[in-house]
Design a protein around this motif. Structure first.
Motif, PDB file in Angstrom:
ATOM      1  N   TYR A   1       6.127  15.201  -0.611  1.00 27.70           N
ATOM      2  CA  TYR A   1       5.925  16.567  -0.144  1.00 27.70           C
ATOM      3  C   TYR A   1       4.689  16.619   0.739  1.00 27.70           C
ATOM      4  O   TYR A   1       3.722  15.889   0.501  1.00 27.70           O
ATOM      5  CB  TYR A   1       5.701  17.504  -1.341  1.00 27.70           C
ATOM      6  CG  TYR A   1       6.853  17.502  -2.312  1.00 27.70           C
ATOM      7  CD1 TYR A   1       7.860  18.465  -2.238  1.00 27.70           C
ATOM      8  CD2 TYR A   1       6.952  16.504  -3.287  1.00 27.70           C
ATOM      9  CE1 TYR A   1       8.934  18.440  -3.114  1.00 27.70           C
ATOM     10  CE2 TYR A   1       8.022  16.464  -4.166  1.00 27.70           C
ATOM     11  CZ  TYR A   1       9.009  17.434  -4.073  1.00 27.70           C
ATOM     12  OH  TYR A   1      10.072  17.397  -4.937  1.00 27.70           O
ATOM     13  N   GLU A   2       4.715  17.526   1.708  1.00 25.45           N
ATOM     14  CA  GLU A   2       3.490  17.790   2.459  1.00 25.45           C
ATOM     15  C   GLU A   2       2.764  18.954   1.803  1.00 25.45           C
ATOM     16  O   GLU A   2       3.399  19.951   1.437  1.00 25.45           O
ATOM     17  CB  GLU A   2       3.797  18.124   3.922  1.00 25.45           C
ATOM     18  CG  GLU A   2       2.519  18.304   4.723  1.00 25.45           C
ATOM     19  CD  GLU A   2       2.757  18.529   6.226  1.00 25.45           C
ATOM     20  OE1 GLU A   2       3.914  18.384   6.687  1.00 25.45           O
ATOM     21  OE2 GLU A   2       1.777  18.861   6.912  1.00 25.45           O
ATOM     22  N   LEU A   3       1.465  18.790   1.639  1.00 24.28           N
ATOM     23  CA  LEU A   3       0.658  19.873   1.066  1.00 24.28           C
ATOM     24  C   LEU A   3       0.127  20.718   2.205  1.00 24.28           C
ATOM     25  O   LEU A   3      -0.618  20.218   3.054  1.00 24.28           O
ATOM     26  CB  LEU A   3      -0.545  19.296   0.306  1.00 24.28           C
ATOM     27  CG  LEU A   3      -0.463  18.957  -1.158  1.00 24.28           C
ATOM     28  CD1 LEU A   3      -1.877  18.800  -1.723  1.00 24.28           C
ATOM     29  CD2 LEU A   3       0.305  19.992  -1.960  1.00 24.28           C
ATOM     30  N   VAL A   4       0.482  21.976   2.201  1.00 25.84           N
ATOM     31  CA  VAL A   4       0.020  22.861   3.271  1.00 25.84           C
ATOM     32  C   VAL A   4      -0.773  24.000   2.650  1.00 25.84           C
ATOM     33  O   VAL A   4      -0.280  24.676   1.739  1.00 25.84           O
ATOM     34  CB  VAL A   4       1.225  23.421   4.053  1.00 25.84           C
ATOM     35  CG1 VAL A   4       0.764  24.342   5.171  1.00 25.84           C
ATOM     36  CG2 VAL A   4       2.070  22.289   4.626  1.00 25.84           C
TER      37      VAL A   4
ATOM     38  N   GLY B   1      -0.300  14.997   8.693  1.00 28.65           N
ATOM     39  CA  GLY B   1      -0.084  15.826   7.511  1.00 28.65           C
ATOM     40  C   GLY B   1      -0.537  15.113   6.258  1.00 28.65           C
ATOM     41  O   GLY B   1      -0.554  13.886   6.199  1.00 28.65           O
ATOM     42  N   PHE B   2      -0.926  15.894   5.249  1.00 29.28           N
ATOM     43  CA  PHE B   2      -1.351  15.311   3.977  1.00 29.28           C
ATOM     44  C   PHE B   2      -0.190  15.362   3.005  1.00 29.28           C
ATOM     45  O   PHE B   2       0.337  16.432   2.694  1.00 29.28           O
ATOM     46  CB  PHE B   2      -2.567  16.051   3.412  1.00 29.28           C
ATOM     47  CG  PHE B   2      -3.189  15.284   2.280  1.00 29.28           C
ATOM     48  CD1 PHE B   2      -4.128  14.297   2.531  1.00 29.28           C
ATOM     49  CD2 PHE B   2      -2.791  15.524   0.964  1.00 29.28           C
ATOM     50  CE1 PHE B   2      -4.682  13.558   1.492  1.00 29.28           C
ATOM     51  CE2 PHE B   2      -3.341  14.781  -0.083  1.00 29.28           C
ATOM     52  CZ  PHE B   2      -4.295  13.806   0.186  1.00 29.28           C
ATOM     53  N   ILE B   3       0.217  14.189   2.533  1.00 29.60           N
ATOM     54  CA  ILE B   3       1.401  14.130   1.687  1.00 29.60           C
ATOM     55  C   ILE B   3       1.060  13.679   0.266  1.00 29.60           C
ATOM     56  O   ILE B   3       0.056  12.986   0.046  1.00 29.60           O
ATOM     57  CB  ILE B   3       2.477  13.190   2.291  1.00 29.60           C
ATOM     58  CG1 ILE B   3       1.892  11.799   2.576  1.00 29.60           C
ATOM     59  CG2 ILE B   3       3.055  13.802   3.563  1.00 29.60           C
ATOM     60  CD1 ILE B   3       2.918  10.806   3.082  1.00 29.60           C
ATOM     61  N   VAL B   4       1.900  14.103  -0.665  1.00 27.62           N
ATOM     62  CA  VAL B   4       1.724  13.738  -2.074  1.00 27.62           C
ATOM     63  C   VAL B   4       3.079  13.370  -2.667  1.00 27.62           C
ATOM     64  O   VAL B   4       4.130  13.658  -2.100  1.00 27.62           O
ATOM     65  CB  VAL B   4       1.114  14.897  -2.909  1.00 27.62           C
ATOM     66  CG1 VAL B   4      -0.299  15.222  -2.442  1.00 27.62           C
ATOM     67  CG2 VAL B   4       2.012  16.134  -2.883  1.00 27.62           C
TER      68      VAL B   4
ATOM     69  N   LYS C   1       0.886   6.180   8.676  1.00 30.08           N
ATOM     70  CA  LYS C   1       0.495   7.472   9.263  1.00 30.08           C
ATOM     71  C   LYS C   1      -0.412   7.237  10.460  1.00 30.08           C
ATOM     72  O   LYS C   1      -1.436   6.582  10.357  1.00 30.08           O
ATOM     73  CB  LYS C   1      -0.235   8.305   8.201  1.00 30.08           C
ATOM     74  CG  LYS C   1      -0.357   9.767   8.550  1.00 30.08           C
ATOM     75  CD  LYS C   1      -0.629  10.624   7.331  1.00 30.08           C
ATOM     76  CE  LYS C   1      -2.089  10.715   7.007  1.00 30.08           C
ATOM     77  NZ  LYS C   1      -2.345  11.679   5.902  1.00 30.08           N
ATOM     78  N   HIS C   2      -0.016   7.757  11.598  1.00 29.72           N
ATOM     79  CA  HIS C   2      -0.663   7.348  12.848  1.00 29.72           C
ATOM     80  C   HIS C   2      -1.825   8.216  13.316  1.00 29.72           C
ATOM     81  O   HIS C   2      -2.731   7.731  13.980  1.00 29.72           O
ATOM     82  CB  HIS C   2       0.382   7.323  13.980  1.00 29.72           C
ATOM     83  CG  HIS C   2       1.506   6.385  13.701  1.00 29.72           C
ATOM     84  ND1 HIS C   2       1.378   5.031  13.838  1.00 29.72           N
ATOM     85  CD2 HIS C   2       2.758   6.601  13.231  1.00 29.72           C
ATOM     86  CE1 HIS C   2       2.503   4.446  13.498  1.00 29.72           C
ATOM     87  NE2 HIS C   2       3.365   5.377  13.108  1.00 29.72           N
ATOM     88  N   GLU C   3      -1.792   9.482  12.965  1.00 29.39           N
ATOM     89  CA  GLU C   3      -2.695  10.444  13.601  1.00 29.39           C
ATOM     90  C   GLU C   3      -4.172  10.062  13.549  1.00 29.39           C
ATOM     91  O   GLU C   3      -4.896  10.249  14.513  1.00 29.39           O
ATOM     92  CB  GLU C   3      -2.508  11.811  12.924  1.00 29.39           C
ATOM     93  CG  GLU C   3      -3.266  12.937  13.590  1.00 29.39           C
ATOM     94  CD  GLU C   3      -3.264  14.200  12.731  1.00 29.39           C
ATOM     95  OE1 GLU C   3      -3.301  14.086  11.495  1.00 29.39           O
ATOM     96  OE2 GLU C   3      -3.241  15.292  13.301  1.00 29.39           O
ATOM     97  N   ARG C   4      -4.606   9.536  12.401  1.00 28.60           N
ATOM     98  CA  ARG C   4      -6.047   9.299  12.231  1.00 28.60           C
ATOM     99  C   ARG C   4      -6.432   7.816  12.283  1.00 28.60           C
ATOM    100  O   ARG C   4      -7.500   7.427  11.844  1.00 28.60           O
ATOM    101  CB  ARG C   4      -6.498   9.890  10.894  1.00 28.60           C
ATOM    102  CG  ARG C   4      -6.144  11.373  10.750  1.00 28.60           C
ATOM    103  CD  ARG C   4      -6.949  12.029   9.683  1.00 28.60           C
ATOM    104  NE  ARG C   4      -6.878  11.306   8.406  1.00 28.60           N
ATOM    105  CZ  ARG C   4      -7.813  11.384   7.470  1.00 28.60           C
ATOM    106  NH1 ARG C   4      -8.888  12.124   7.673  1.00 28.60           N
ATOM    107  NH2 ARG C   4      -7.668  10.726   6.338  1.00 28.60           N
TER     108      ARG C   4
ATOM    109  N   GLU D   1       0.833  -1.206   0.000  1.00 33.67           N
ATOM    110  CA  GLU D   1       0.000   0.000   0.000  1.00 33.67           C
ATOM    111  C   GLU D   1       0.862   1.248   0.000  1.00 33.67           C
ATOM    112  O   GLU D   1       1.994   1.228   0.492  1.00 33.67           O
ATOM    113  CB  GLU D   1      -0.827   0.032   1.288  1.00 33.67           C
ATOM    114  CG  GLU D   1      -1.867  -1.045   1.372  1.00 33.67           C
ATOM    115  CD  GLU D   1      -3.223  -0.447   1.673  1.00 33.67           C
ATOM    116  OE1 GLU D   1      -3.584   0.560   1.034  1.00 33.67           O
ATOM    117  OE2 GLU D   1      -3.890  -0.984   2.567  1.00 33.67           O
ATOM    118  N   ASP D   2       0.302   2.344  -0.487  1.00 32.63           N
ATOM    119  CA  ASP D   2       1.009   3.618  -0.403  1.00 32.63           C
ATOM    120  C   ASP D   2       1.059   4.095   1.049  1.00 32.63           C
ATOM    121  O   ASP D   2       2.101   4.392   1.596  1.00 32.63           O
ATOM    122  CB  ASP D   2       0.375   4.688  -1.319  1.00 32.63           C
ATOM    123  CG  ASP D   2      -1.117   4.923  -1.084  1.00 32.63           C
ATOM    124  OD1 ASP D   2      -1.762   4.193  -0.299  1.00 32.63           O
ATOM    125  OD2 ASP D   2      -1.655   5.855  -1.720  1.00 32.63           O
ATOM    126  N   ILE D   3      -0.122   4.138   1.684  1.00 32.43           N
ATOM    127  CA  ILE D   3      -0.191   4.724   3.020  1.00 32.43           C
ATOM    128  C   ILE D   3      -1.341   4.104   3.803  1.00 32.43           C
ATOM    129  O   ILE D   3      -2.412   3.885   3.251  1.00 32.43           O
ATOM    130  CB  ILE D   3      -0.319   6.269   2.891  1.00 32.43           C
ATOM    131  CG1 ILE D   3      -0.520   6.977   4.218  1.00 32.43           C
ATOM    132  CG2 ILE D   3      -1.401   6.705   1.938  1.00 32.43           C
ATOM    133  CD1 ILE D   3      -0.182   8.464   4.120  1.00 32.43           C
TER     134      ILE D   3
END
Ligand code: IMP
Ligand code: MG
Length: 174
Positions: A169-172, A149-152, A129-132, A97-99
């Motif tokens: 990259y993180e999209l901010v 964070g949302f990454i691409v 990714k742990h946060e959610r 998987e990607d993420i």
């Protein structure tokens, strides 16, 4: 809304880590019958790079989950828009998987593939990714842990963009 892209993982760091993961996975399976499954679309670059570091001659296949609404429960197999074609009965299966974010996709995949008689099922994710996280799924082989964070990039998209990038990259929001 416009965004700023902040570099978080370089192309060099990715390639180094992918080689390590490949060695770790190869050592784990020791040439036993293994099916590596790419979860489309997000894992396509990671999968292609990772497979070049897997020894022991794995079988390779692809699947794509239908997208789902937050409150939809997915109990049956009709929820792939593309299913794998190889028979996994009696073979070890590695889902790539990607993420893994909430854990819902991974849990669904494990549930469906379990019924097909795989000898074992494990998950490899480029990013854990742990946060959610909502469901306790174990990422057996994780490329990079990220808290939030949302990454691409490197396969991962925002509205189908940025998948082709060789770094992350993180999209901010600006
Ligand atoms: P979940 O673990 O079921 O929540 O979903 C994981 C899927 O959500 C991944 O395969 C990605 O397609 C998508 N996703 C989650 N977080 C991100 C992110 O930061 N960037 C891009 N896609 C993401
Ligand atoms: Mg996606």
């Amino acid at each position: 809304m416009s965004h700023t892209m902040i570099p978080v993982i370089t192309a060099d760091a990715i390639q180094k880590r992918v080689a390590e993961l490949g060695a770790e996975i190869s050592a784990h399976y020791q040439g036993q019958p293994l099916v590596c499954v790419c979860v489309l679309k997000g894992a396509f670059l990671f999968f292609a790079d990772l497979m070049r570091h897997i020894t022991g001659g794995p079988e390779i296949d692809f699947l794509r989950l239908a997208s789902y609404g937050a409150s939809t429960s997915r109990g049956c197999e009709g929820l792939f828009t593309k299913d794998i074609e190889v028979d996994v009965a009696g073979k070890h299966v590695l889902l790539v998987e990607d993420i893994v974010d909430t854990g819902r996709s991974a849990e669904h995949l494990l549930r469906v593939l379990e019924k097909r008689g795989a000898a074992s099922l494990k998950i490899c994710a480029f990013v854990d990714k742990h946060e959610r996280r909502e469901i306790e799924v174990t990422v057996d082989f994780a490329g990079f842990p990220i808290q939030k964070g949302f990454i691409v990039g490197y396969g991962m998209d925002y509205a189908e963009k940025y998948r082709e990038l060789d770094a992350v990259y993180e999209l901010v929001p600006k």
